[in-house]
Scaffold this motif. Structure first.
Motif, PDB file in Angstrom:
ATOM      1  N   SER A 105       0.683  -1.263  -0.058  1.00 43.45           N
ATOM      2  CA  SER A 105       0.003  -0.025  -0.019  1.00 43.45           C
ATOM      3  C   SER A 105       0.788   1.367   0.129  1.00 43.45           C
ATOM      4  O   SER A 105       0.555   2.048  -0.847  1.00 43.45           O
ATOM      5  CB  SER A 105      -1.114  -0.007   1.096  1.00 43.45           C
ATOM      6  OG  SER A 105      -1.916  -1.191   1.156  1.00 43.45           O
TER       7      SER A 105
ATOM      8  N   LEU B 177       2.667   1.742  -3.575  1.00 40.63           N
ATOM      9  CA  LEU B 177       1.880   2.132  -4.627  1.00 40.63           C
ATOM     10  C   LEU B 177       1.150   3.520  -4.524  1.00 40.63           C
ATOM     11  O   LEU B 177       1.327   4.433  -5.429  1.00 40.63           O
ATOM     12  CB  LEU B 177       0.737   1.324  -4.474  1.00 40.63           C
ATOM     13  CG  LEU B 177       0.842  -0.245  -4.948  1.00 40.63           C
ATOM     14  CD1 LEU B 177      -0.293  -0.926  -5.048  1.00 40.63           C
ATOM     15  CD2 LEU B 177       1.736  -0.333  -6.153  1.00 40.63           C
ATOM     16  N   ILE B 178       1.096   4.069  -3.171  1.00 39.11           N
ATOM     17  CA  ILE B 178       0.448   5.338  -3.073  1.00 39.11           C
ATOM     18  C   ILE B 178       1.736   6.361  -3.117  1.00 39.11           C
ATOM     19  O   ILE B 178       1.630   7.278  -3.844  1.00 39.11           O
ATOM     20  CB  ILE B 178       0.088   5.439  -1.583  1.00 39.11           C
ATOM     21  CG1 ILE B 178      -1.288   4.568  -1.369  1.00 39.11           C
ATOM     22  CG2 ILE B 178      -0.379   7.032  -1.321  1.00 39.11           C
ATOM     23  CD1 ILE B 178      -1.702   4.413   0.169  1.00 39.11           C
TER      24      ILE B 178
ATOM     25  N   ALA C  49      -5.330   0.875  -3.507  1.00 35.81           N
ATOM     26  CA  ALA C  49      -3.932   0.461  -3.029  1.00 35.81           C
ATOM     27  C   ALA C  49      -4.222  -0.538  -1.827  1.00 35.81           C
ATOM     28  O   ALA C  49      -3.546  -1.779  -2.141  1.00 35.81           O
ATOM     29  CB  ALA C  49      -2.949   1.621  -2.540  1.00 35.81           C
TER      30      ALA C  49
END
Length: 258
Positions: free
Chosen positions: A33, A36-37, A47
């Motif tokens: 997460s 990806l963010i 995400a």
């Protein structure tokens, strides 16, 4: 968005998540997460959905590997899973009733500290010692610990894998390999539940990013699980500790960047 950038980010996200899952039963969401963010500017809700779906196959293949090597407690894992699922909902409900907190970073810091703990004070419990606990006591422990883990996960919103590993080894006295095997077994179903609900509410994510994350996480989780099941207990403790310390430090760094 550059395809090369997508491949690089998803590769390292999948590698970190897969190693964390295969070695320590850690949730892929904790690694995938934030990456990806931070690097691909993906919506946080999507995400998390991608991370949870990556967790499903990675945890499943890890659980299969641990089960094949007789390092999985299915009976008590199912009991604990039922408690975890129910009280995750309870924890989420209670969290909505209290003012917002910054407890999300707690699970990341706990990952780092747990890694240090495995390096400094390795878990050397044997299966013979585990067998000395009565089935009734183990079942009661599974229910109570599942209640605690589920409530904390629902309230904080993260940290399920780490909480399970900590409680299985420190409170319930599990041998490390059996603790990780049981943890990834439970995480398979909790991640599946979370992924389905995320995609049902928010729709499907970017297909390329999704597929690459799932594949890379699966490959690295399989590699880590095979190594973990062959390693000597002290070696596994050190390897698990190093993986957790590095991942904890890296994720804290991502949080500062984002």
């Amino acid at each position: 968005m550059s395809i090369i950038l997508i491949v690089i980010v998803t590769f390292f996200a999948g590698m970190g998540a897969g190693l964390g899952t295969g070695f320590a039963g850690m949730s892929a969401a904790a690694v995938i997460s934030p990456m990806l963010i931070t690097f691909l500017d993906i919506d946080p809700y999507m995400a998390v959905g991608i991370a949870l779906s990556s967790d499903v196959l990675a945890s499943a293949v890890s659980a299969y590997t641990y089960h094949k090597n007789k390092n999985l407690d299915i009976k008590n894992g199912l009991i604990m899973m039922a408690s975890v699922l129910v009280f995750t909902v309870v924890g989420s409900y209670v969290a909505n009733l209290v003012p917002p907190t910054t407890m999300g970073g707690f699970s990341v810091f706990m990952t780092f500290l747990l890694g240090v703990k495995f390096i400094v004070r390795p878990v050397m419990t044997t299966k013979e010692a585990m067998a000395g606990v009565s089935a009734r006591k183990r079942a009661i422990q599974s229910v109570l610990c599942g209640v605690l883990i589920g409530f904390i996960c629902g309230f904080i919103g993260a940290g399920g894998g780490m909480m399970m590993l900590l409680i299985l080894t420190s409170v319930m006295g599990y041998e490390l390999k059996t603790a990780v095997g049981t943890s990834v077994f439970i995480m398979t179903f909790t991640a599946l539940t979370g992924a389905i609900s995320h995609f049902a509410i928010g729709g499907l994510p970017d297909i390329l990013v999704w597929v690459l994350c799932v594949v890379f996480t699966l490959v690295w989780a399989r590699i880590a699980a095979v190594f973990a099941n062959k390693a000597a207990p002290r070696t596994l403790n050190r390897a698990t500790g190093v993986v957790l310390v590095v991942l904890g430090a890296v994720i804290m760094g991502f949080r500062l960047l984002s």
